[in-house]
Write a protein that holds these residues in place. Structure first.
Motif, short mmCIF file in Angstrom:
data_model
loop_
_atom_site.label_atom_id
_atom_site.label_comp_id
_atom_site.label_asym_id
_atom_site.label_seq_id
_atom_site.Cartn_x
_atom_site.Cartn_y
_atom_site.Cartn_z
N PRO A 4 -2.47 -0.07 -3.70
CA PRO A 4 -2.46 -0.16 -5.47
C PRO A 4 -3.93 -0.36 -6.02
O PRO A 4 -3.85 -0.05 -7.28
CB PRO A 4 -1.53 -1.52 -5.65
N ARG A 5 -4.90 -0.65 -5.48
CA ARG A 5 -6.27 -0.76 -5.86
C ARG A 5 -6.90 0.64 -5.98
O ARG A 5 -8.14 0.44 -6.25
CB ARG A 5 -7.01 -1.77 -5.23
N GLY A 6 -6.56 1.46 -5.66
CA GLY A 6 -6.81 2.87 -5.48
C GLY A 6 -7.89 3.23 -4.09
O GLY A 6 -8.85 4.14 -4.04
N HIS A 7 -7.66 2.34 -3.11
CA HIS A 7 -8.58 2.46 -1.88
C HIS A 7 -7.93 3.27 -1.05
O HIS A 7 -6.59 3.06 -0.71
CB HIS A 7 -8.96 1.16 -1.30
N THR A 8 -8.58 4.40 -0.40
CA THR A 8 -7.95 5.08 0.63
C THR A 8 -8.51 4.76 2.08
O THR A 8 -9.52 4.82 2.26
CB THR A 8 -8.29 6.65 0.46
N PRO A 9 -7.70 4.17 2.66
CA PRO A 9 -7.77 3.54 3.98
C PRO A 9 -8.57 4.67 4.98
O PRO A 9 -8.05 5.81 4.96
CB PRO A 9 -6.64 2.89 4.70
#
Length: 286
Positions: A45-50
């Motif tokens: 949801p915070r725009g981070h791509t794991p």
């Protein structure tokens, strides 16, 4: 003899449940391809791509248009379908992901008002792309039919499974959530089984999770999950024969049955009773 490297196709792999299926499949040494309407890799949801997302083959495709993904099907050992919607107003998903309480309440109210003025009738036939019929049922049937029609080009050691992420009938929010939610899930299960008849090289697997939660990715699910888990624990430890809220609800449901259907529970009271006794499940355990 070396074990066969399994490859799976996840339909909706950048969604809440689909992303965790991709992640866990990778952890088990599988190759993973995901299709979605956007084709974009999963982001928090915070725009981070794991980091694990870079190991998934992300492709853009439409589940209702086999020509956009049927070239993938011969190459996979299994398909996992994760598409679905709890509300026809899919804005609720963004509200859940962002912890937007007011936005979530608004979508529930909007659906309730819409349902009271224009009852849902076969949304897919009316061309409603976000309807229960399209997302919960028709998309799964379309992918499943294409899958069982495909000829595998990979070595297999058994039947190729089509895994459908369905749901338990634990809807404690009726009539805010239409009964068509669970009915379309059950319709999909039945028709998938029908598609598998006479297909010994394929098999259907239906997963029926209860309330799926995650404290960080879906913070609004935590309070409900905590209460339901407490209720399920209390019900499990009540002596046999002792009256419980779930027993009372089931008795009332039997005494005052609603119009029953071929799918789902015959009464919202039965559904509420289920919700009180079936514990929630963390998304990583689905």
């Amino acid at each position: 003899m070396e074990p066969i490297l399994q490859k799976i196709l996840v339909v909706g792999g950048n969604g809440f449940i689909g992303s965790h299926i991709c992640k866990l499949a990778l952890a088990r040494g599988m190759q993973v391809t995901s299709i979605s309407s956007s084709g974009r890799p999963y982001q928090t949801p915070r725009g981070h791509t794991p980091a694990w997302a870079s190991r998934v083959e992300w492709q853009k495709a439409d589940a209702l248009r086999p020509e956009t993904y049927e070239h993938i099907l011969p190459e996979v050992h299994a398909v996992v379908h994760t598409l679905g919607t709890l509300l026809e107003d899919v804005r609720y998903k963004a509200a859940m992901a962002n912890g937007d309480v007011l936005g979530l309440v608004r979508t529930f109210l909007d659906q309730s008002i819409a349902g009271s003025t224009n009852p849902l009738e076969q949304g897919s036939e009316q061309g409603q792309s976000g309807s229960y019929e399209v997302l919960n049922r028709d998309s799964a049937l379309c992918v499943c039919e294409s899958f069982v029609s495909s000829t595998p080009t990979v070595e297999t050691t058994g039947a190729r499974p089509f895994v459908y992420i369905s749901a338990e009938d634990i809807d404690i929010f009726r009539p805010l959530i239409s009964a068509r939610y669970i009915e379309t899930k059950r319709e999909a299960e039945q028709r998938i089984d029908q598609l598998m008849m006479g297909k010994p090289d394929y098999k259907s697997v239906h997963i029926r999770p209860s309330l799926v939660y995650h404290a960080h990715l879906r913070p609004l699910t935590t309070p409900a999950a905590t209460l339901i888990d407490l209720s399920a624990t209390l019900h499990a430890n009540v002596p046999s024969g002792f009256p419980t809220p779930s027993n009372i609800l089931r008795s009332l449901g039997s005494a005052f049955p609603s119009s029953s259907t071929s799918f789902g529970s015959s009464s919202p009271l039965d559904s509420m009773a289920n919700a009180l006794t079936i514990p929630p499940i963390h998304v990583e355990h689905v």
